[in-house]
Motif scaffolding. Structure first.
Motif, PDB file in Angstrom:
ATOM      1  N   SER A 317       2.240  -1.084  -9.496  1.00  0.00           N
ATOM      2  CA  SER A 317       2.259  -0.354  -8.708  1.00  0.00           C
ATOM      3  C   SER A 317       2.464   1.246  -9.135  1.00  0.00           C
ATOM      4  O   SER A 317       3.046   1.240  -9.961  1.00  0.00           O
ATOM      5  N   ASN A 348      -2.384   3.386   0.567  1.00  0.00           N
ATOM      6  CA  ASN A 348      -1.445   2.460   1.227  1.00  0.00           C
ATOM      7  C   ASN A 348      -1.532   1.038   0.496  1.00  0.00           C
ATOM      8  O   ASN A 348      -0.810   0.610   0.700  1.00  0.00           O
ATOM      9  N   ARG A 351       1.801   1.050  -1.834  1.00  0.00           N
ATOM     10  CA  ARG A 351       3.031   0.893  -0.418  1.00  0.00           C
ATOM     11  C   ARG A 351       2.966  -1.204  -0.047  1.00  0.00           C
ATOM     12  O   ARG A 351       4.221  -2.012  -0.091  1.00  0.00           O
ATOM     13  N   ASN A 357       7.456   1.466   1.911  1.00  0.00           N
ATOM     14  CA  ASN A 357       7.029   3.221   1.697  1.00  0.00           C
ATOM     15  C   ASN A 357       8.224   4.026   0.415  1.00  0.00           C
ATOM     16  O   ASN A 357       7.504   5.466   0.855  1.00  0.00           O
ATOM     17  N   GLN A 358       9.024   3.132   0.439  1.00  0.00           N
ATOM     18  CA  GLN A 358       9.802   4.532  -0.685  1.00  0.00           C
ATOM     19  C   GLN A 358       9.549   5.049  -1.468  1.00  0.00           C
ATOM     20  O   GLN A 358       9.806   5.810  -2.200  1.00  0.00           O
ATOM     21  N   THR A 360       6.656   5.117  -3.251  1.00  0.00           N
ATOM     22  CA  THR A 360       5.019   6.434  -3.648  1.00  0.00           C
ATOM     23  C   THR A 360       5.085   7.749  -1.939  1.00  0.00           C
ATOM     24  O   THR A 360       5.996   6.810  -0.667  1.00  0.00           O
ATOM     25  N   SER A 361       5.060   8.385  -2.372  1.00  0.00           N
ATOM     26  CA  SER A 361       4.385   9.606  -1.441  1.00  0.00           C
ATOM     27  C   SER A 361       3.538  10.165  -1.226  1.00  0.00           C
ATOM     28  O   SER A 361       2.359   9.891  -2.127  1.00  0.00           O
TER      29      SER A 361
END
Length: 500
Positions: A317, A348, A351, A357-358, A360-361
């Motif tokens: 990912s 989206n 994640r 959700n940790q 990738t921002s």
């Protein structure tokens, strides 16, 4: 010698750069002098020839698209339309035997870039490395074509990394449905010669707006000799190399069969991994060994999440690759030329693939579209608003009701924004778009010609399909037409595009 004019830009939010990261200035200012940025912050103390206040907007660095569509995109024809091999999206043995031909005239080939480059600017893209499809070409791209494309890019004001695509082979479909390869080594090497000529004649032209690049087609369509010479030429010219790889199971299987190694190991063997290498798409890799190859060599990946998600495929990912130190740039690779949409969907998807959700921002994707793209090109003067950087600046309106109540302009844009929220664009200190209008472009005429040309492209699919069927039988709309297609009214949009 007359000093360049100083132009000051104001907005409610400005994305500056503090030397290591983006920072947000409220009620900020950017002052440009000629093609460079002079000041970012608040309260510029010197004289300014002209101030432009964009009001409630995000003023930030231009986006960098390193797999930018330079075409009239035909993927709309494949959506929910069955196997692409049955609709002329691949050469048939029958077509190859009769001799491949161009689907467009020379002028039409150049027009598709004008159309695409206009779309890129409209979506806030200020630096582009274009990509087009080879399946409807006689072979690949030409020097003369790209000499004209460079003029189009310079006229519109788009910063581009250009060069004719070249290849030494093409995959085709046999009558029994199996795939085979057609090779033409001399033609591939002649294509590389054309690419070298373009680089030597055009790199740095138009005041540095046009830069050269080496753009072989795909790893599976290039022979060892072609790639070895590409690697040597890249070293000699210090030229970036973009090579599509690791984008499908069939490609991986084919490269292993032809070369005895998986794609990234093969590129490593050819000295084609390194800081000048930019690789779309890097999805199908050989585990941690390939991640180490990318990270240790300084190779950049171009991530194009939307085009792969349409077929149910995704990088696994984004966060995992980044954690290994791999640099990401972004690409659109398809219509629409909307990097905000790619950021949103990419976030989206990342994640979902990571199960949380940790990893990738939202900022990770914004960085990829700016700083990551600049790093991939070896440019510390792009992708940021800082004194001394090139004045490549975009203005995204924050006034749209679709954005919702504002908290953080970047988060609002990534969650709900659209590429056409970009209302102004400055490239190399020149305003190339104002109030959403690209300078000198008649949108209605541009769209009308694109529609007519797209109709011709649709018809050309029949020549590549076995038996040369009626072209209208190859494409099925989502909702069946109530009446039959005809030459007079082949598409419901054609008449409206012409203003009738």
């Amino acid at each position: 010698m007359t000093a360049p004019r100083r132009i000051g830009l104001k907005a409610s939010c400005v994305v500056g750069f503090d030397g290591s990261r983006h920072v947000l200035w409220r009620d900020g200012e950017v002052v440009i002098e000629g093609a460079r940025i002079l000041f970012v912050g608040r309260g510029f103390p010197g004289p300014v020839d002209q101030w432009i206040d964009y009001g409630n907007a995000l003023l930030g660095p231009g986006f960098i698209d390193l797999d930018a569509l330079g075409d009239l995109d035909s993927t709309v024809l494949t959506l929910d339309n069955g196997d692409e091999r049955d609709m002329g999206r691949m050469w048939s043995a029958e077509y190859l035997a009769t001799g491949p031909r161009e689907s467009y005239s020379f002028d039409e080939e150049v027009f598709k870039y004008r159309y695409a480059f206009t779309q890129l600017i409209r979506n806030g893209i200020t630096t582009a490395m274009p990509i087009t499809s080879m399946y409807y070409r006689e072979w690949a791209e030409t020097f003369d074509e790209f000499a004209a494309v460079a003029d189009v890019a310079a006229e519109l004001g788009l910063r581009t990394y250009l060069g004719p695509c070249y290849m030494s082979g093409m995959q085709y479909l046999r009558a029994d449905g199996t795939l085979a390869e057609h090779w033409d080594e001399p033609r591939g090497l002649a294509g590389l010669d054309a690419a070298e000529r373009f680089f030597r004649e055009f790199d740095g032209s138009h005041g540095g707006l046009i830069r050269g690049a080496l753009l072989p087609d795909r790893i599976q369509t290039c022979t060892p000799a072609l790639l070895q010479r590409t690697a040597a030429l890249s070293c000699e010219l210090a030229a970036p190399v973009r090579l599509h790889c690791c984008q499908g199971p069939g490609e991986v299987k084919r490269v292993k069969r032809l070369r005895g190694l998986a794609p990234l190991a093969w590129l490593e063997h050819l000295d084609l991994l390194g800081p000048r290498s930019v690789l779309p798409h890097g999805i199908y890799i050989e585990g941690d060994d390939d991640l180490a190859r990318l990270a240790d060599s300084g190779t950049s990946l171009i991530h194009c999440p939307v085009v792969f998600a349409r077929d149910g495929e995704a990088l696994d990912s984004f966060g995992r690759y980044r954690a290994r130190g791999i640099n990401f740039a972004l690409g659109t690779d398809t219509w629409p030329a909307d990097l905000l949409d790619n950021m949103r969907q990419g976030l989206n998807i990342a994640r979902i693939k990571a199960g949380g959700n940790q990893g990738t921002s939202a900022l990770d994707f914004y960085n990829a579209a700016t700083l990551g793209g600049a790093k991939a090109l070896g440019r510390d003067d792009l992708g940021r608003l800082a004194p001394g950087a090139r004045a490549d600046i975009t203005v995204f309106s924050l006034a749209g009701m679709h954005l919702g109540p504002l908290f953080d302009p970047l988060k609002n844009l990534i969650l709900a924004g659209r590429g056409d929220d970009c209302i102004a664009s400055w490239i190399d200190g020149r305003c190339v778009m104002h109030d959403g209008q690209v300078n000198g472009v008649d949108y209605a005429s541009l769209q009308h010609q694109a529609q007519q040309q797209f109709h011709a492209l649709m018809r050309s699919h029949a020549t590549r399909a076995f038996g040369q069927p009626d072209w209208r039988s190859l494409f099925q709309p989502a909702i069946p037409f109530a009446d039959a297609w005809s030459e007079a009214r082949p598409l419901c949009t054609l008449a409206s595009a012409s203003g009738q």
